[in-house]
Motif scaffolding. Structure first.
Motif, short mmCIF file in Angstrom:
data_model
loop_
_atom_site.label_atom_id
_atom_site.label_comp_id
_atom_site.label_asym_id
_atom_site.label_seq_id
_atom_site.Cartn_x
_atom_site.Cartn_y
_atom_site.Cartn_z
N ALA A 75 -20.73 -13.03 -28.17
CA ALA A 75 -19.57 -12.76 -29.03
C ALA A 75 -20.01 -12.21 -30.39
N PRO B 64 -13.93 -15.26 -27.16
CA PRO B 64 -14.91 -16.31 -26.86
C PRO B 64 -14.27 -17.57 -26.27
N TYR B 65 -13.07 -17.93 -26.72
CA TYR B 65 -12.42 -19.13 -26.21
C TYR B 65 -12.12 -18.99 -24.72
N ILE C 132 -22.62 -17.37 -24.78
CA ILE C 132 -21.28 -16.96 -25.22
C ILE C 132 -21.29 -16.71 -26.73
N ALA C 133 -21.85 -17.67 -27.48
CA ALA C 133 -21.91 -17.52 -28.94
C ALA C 133 -22.72 -16.28 -29.33
N GLU D 115 -12.64 -10.20 -24.36
CA GLU D 115 -13.54 -10.27 -25.51
C GLU D 115 -13.35 -11.57 -26.29
N PHE E 64 -17.32 -11.17 -20.21
CA PHE E 64 -16.97 -10.37 -21.40
C PHE E 64 -16.40 -9.02 -20.99
#
Length: 339
Positions: A124, A224-225, A120-121, A222, A218
């Protein structure tokens, strides 16, 4: 752009860690065969937590983001069912005793969360820096969908997994589970138990699913949270869901085909978004409400169709699908044909 404070992130992560800790504590403190009633109660609890969070999130941040969360949650929940299917195959392949199965599942969920948090990190960051990543993610999902559909009648080749075969070749591994330990001392030497190999297999599967599921979610949002919470709450109830539906999984004969359609749809959505942003703003985009309707409709159709199929043909058996054909052998489908 969704503005999430550091405090909200901290409280959310704290809640997820607390729920995981309860799962780990139960698995470690009281190894036992999980019955239908217990599995049902925990499944309802985790779904209620996910829905409750979604309601709070919608009231706090508005209907648009709430819709994105629920769409992401449904996508990840459907993909986690296929993940669960592979867990069933791994546990059956290595004949994991029932009293140790929930330990394996909890480890698998923890590892899946860690891997998905990393992806995810990374995802993003890449999307924020390079808009063409939407195109690459979209093409990756379309390719995955095509491969999954082509090999939808196959099971993953667990025993020939590279990491599993390497571990079996280089490590001293016993055939006994030795009370659920990963490492034990037998005959004066330290050996690894089959449970250690099972965890390696689970970890490699988690890595593959993380590479598919993160681009998929995604495609819905969009933020991330939202991506993180949708993944986390979809995975948290997986241990209880395993014991609840492992008998039903074999009846979902069209699940792989349905997931391939969903991945292809989200892949096209990402490609259209890239074209809208980078090429021409007249290129149409697929909205999140439409995505939610399509995803729910596909899952409903494949579930009903699967149950009708297995009622008419009790010998029909579901497969989670594979991303490539098994080398050295030809796989037959349930009706005797070669896919």
């Amino acid at each position: 752009m969704l503005d999430i404070s550091a405090l909200t992130w901290a409280v959310t992560i704290g809640l997820i860690i607390a729920l995981l800790t309860v799962d780990l504590a139960l698995a470690a403190a009281r190894p036992h065969r999980v019955g239908f009633a217990e599995a049902t109660a925990w499944s309802v609890f985790y779904i209620a937590v996910a829905v409750g969070f979604g309601v709070w999130f919608t009231l706090q941040h508005g209907g648009r983001y709430g819709t994105e969360y629920f769409a992401g949650y449904i996508v990840e929940k459907s993909l986690s069912v296929d993940n669960l299917f592979v867990f069933v195959i791994i546990i059956a392949t290595f004949a994991v005793p029932e009293k140790h199965q929930h330990k394996v599942l909890t480890f698998g969920i923890v590892l899946a969360l860690i891997m998905r948090a990393i992806f995810i990190a990374l995802g993003a960051t890449l999307l924020a820096l390079f808009s063409f990543m939407f195109l690459l993610f979209g093409l990756l999902l379309v390719y995955t969908a095509v491969q999954l559909f082509r090999h939808r009648h196959e099971d993953p080749d667990v025993e020939n997994n590279v990491m599993v075969k390497t571990a079996q070749r280089v490590l001293p591994i016993t055939t006994e589970y030795v009370g659920g330990k990963l490492v034990a001392r037998l005959g004066g030497r330290r050996v690894f138990t089959p449970l250690f190999v099972v965890l390696i297999a689970i970890g490699s599967v988690d890595l593959l699913f993380a590479m598919d599921s993160i681009p998929a979610v995604f495609g819905v949002t969009e933020e991330p949270y939202i991506v993180f919470t949708a993944n986390a709450f979809a995975l948290l109830g997986l241990r209880a869901l395993f014991f609840l539906v492992k008998g039903l999984l074999e009846r979902l004969v069209y699940l792989s085909a349905g997931l391939a359609l969903i991945l292809a749809f989200i892949g096209v959505k990402l490609i259209l978004h890239w074209a809208h942003v980078d090429l021409d703003d007249r290129v149409p985009e697929i909205s999140t409400p439409v995505s939610l309707i399509v995803i729910v409709a596909v899952l409903a159709v494949v579930t009903v169709a699967s149950l009708i199929k297995t009622r008419r043909d009790p010998s029909a058996k579901a497969h989670p699908g594979a991303l490539r054909a098994h080398s050295g052998r030809t796989k037959k489908t349930d009706d005797g044909h070669t896919p």
